[in-house]
Design an enzyme around this catalytic site. Structure first.
Site, PDB file in Angstrom:
ATOM      1  N   CYS A  94       0.705  -1.208   0.039  1.00 38.22           N
ATOM      2  CA  CYS A  94       0.248  -0.081   0.304  1.00 38.22           C
ATOM      3  C   CYS A  94       0.538   1.249   0.033  1.00 38.22           C
ATOM      4  CB  CYS A  94      -0.949  -0.183   1.536  1.00 38.22           C
ATOM      5  SG  CYS A  94      -2.146   0.797   1.038  1.00 38.22           S
ATOM      6  N   ARG A 128     -13.055   5.528  -1.695  1.00 35.58           N
ATOM      7  CA  ARG A 128     -11.825   4.944  -0.712  1.00 35.58           C
ATOM      8  C   ARG A 128     -12.328   3.266  -1.156  1.00 35.58           C
ATOM      9  NH1 ARG A 128      -7.823   4.884   2.661  1.00 35.58           N
ATOM     10  NH2 ARG A 128      -7.719   6.960   2.354  1.00 35.58           N
ATOM     11  N   HIS A 194      -3.544  -5.547   2.821  1.00 36.16           N
ATOM     12  CA  HIS A 194      -2.930  -5.937   4.395  1.00 36.16           C
ATOM     13  C   HIS A 194      -2.926  -7.077   4.366  1.00 36.16           C
ATOM     14  CE1 HIS A 194      -1.512  -1.567   3.912  1.00 36.16           C
ATOM     15  NE2 HIS A 194      -2.926  -1.150   4.087  1.00 36.16           N
TER      16      HIS A 194
HETATM   17  N1  GLN Z   1      -2.591   6.895   1.582  1.00 37.05           N
HETATM   18  C1  GLN Z   1      -2.307   5.857   0.967  1.00 37.05           C
HETATM   19  C2  GLN Z   1      -3.437   5.861  -0.082  1.00 37.05           C
HETATM   20  O1  GLN Z   1      -4.890   6.028   0.826  1.00 37.05           O
HETATM   21  C3  GLN Z   1      -1.735   4.240   1.217  1.00 37.05           C
HETATM   22  C4  GLN Z   1      -2.656   4.104   2.542  1.00 37.05           C
HETATM   23  C5  GLN Z   1      -2.510   2.827   2.949  1.00 37.05           C
HETATM   24  O2  GLN Z   1      -1.458   2.175   2.967  1.00 37.05           O
HETATM   25  N2  GLN Z   1      -3.592   2.219   4.058  1.00 37.05           N
HETATM   26  O3  GLN Z   1      -3.748   5.333  -0.959  1.00 37.05           O
END
Ligand code: GLN
Length: 253
Positions: A94, A128, A194
């Protein structure tokens, strides 16, 4: 036999227990009497990374990515890029996956430079992507389904120099559009999974260990089989949760 692991940016980039990826690699090596040395490398730290066979880096918030992006423009980024050219193994998740591409343009319009290990770029999108994910990927000549959990607004796009790590079966993947998830270049992998990823996907963990052993010992080192009953049931639990919620778009292996 021994391997050396470098855990990058542990304090800022460790959401959803991404540290578990390091613990899994260490434990699966130790169970097989492979000695493992772990060094941690944070922002501003120095020292040779030459002995490292495997680099592991997790995800984090946009604000933590600022410092990491800056740090990567120095010695750590240069050493890492050189190691990857030398076939060192990298697993990045990520937030660090985004910074190992060319750049990440945040929601506030700031462009955080990356180091271009992957021919990829990321731009914060309007929504998101959050939820359990399944990704079909080729591992050592076999296709396996990785399970994980994604949470990102960044949308990543691959250029011709990178190939995807896999294809999404469930989840948004790199950008919610092209069905691709993650990137692979040489022995470097980046993805949005993750979970943490490796405890629930022992086959992929072993694949990374094999790649690292092959590079260090210039030979195919067979890995002794382990009892993965617990790992497989953890994996199964994620698949079943997805199925209960009716999110599976295709058959899951
Ligand atoms: N900030 C980045 C995004 O939202 C990475 C998020 C993360 O590592 N979970 O795309």
């Amino acid at each position: 036999m021994e391997l050396s692991i470098c855990y990058l940016y542990a304090s800022g980039m460790n959401v959803y227990g991404d540290r578990g990826n390091v613990l899994t690699l260490v434990q699966r090596c130790r169970w097989r009497d492979i000695r493992v040395n772990v060094i941690e490398r944070g922002v501003g730290e120095t020292g040779s990374l030459e002995p490292c066979d495997i680099f592991v880096a997790g995800g984090g918030q946009d604000r933590d990515q600022v410092a990491v992006s800056r740090d990567l423009q120095g010695d750590t980024g240069r050493a890492l890029a050189e190691a990857i050219q030398n076939d060192a193994v990298l697993l990045s998740i990520c937030g660090t996956y985004q910074l190992f591409g060319h750049y990440f343009k945040t929601g506030s319009g700031e462009t955080l430079p990356g180091i271009g290990i992957f021919d990829a770029w990321t731009v914060a999108g309007p929504r998101r992507f959050i939820g359990d994910a399944i990704v079909r990927c080729a591992v050592g000549g076999r296709e396996i389904d990785l399970v994980g959990f994604e949470n990102h607004s960044g949308q990543t796009f691959l250029g011709p120099g990178a190939r995807p790590m896999g294809r999404t079966v469930v989840g948004a993947g790199n950008n919610g559009q092209d069905g691709q998830e993650g990137a692979r270049y040489r022995n470097a992998f980046g993805c949005y999974l993750h979970g943490p990823l490796l405890p629930k996907n022992p086959e992929f963990a072993d694949y990374l260990i094999k790649l690292a052993l092959r590079r260090r010992y210039h030979d195919e080192i067979p890995l002794a089989p382990l009892d993965d009953t617990i790992e497989i049931s953890a994996r199964r639990a994620v698949v079943e949760r997805i199925q209960r919620r009716g999110r599976v778009r295709a058959g899951v292996r």
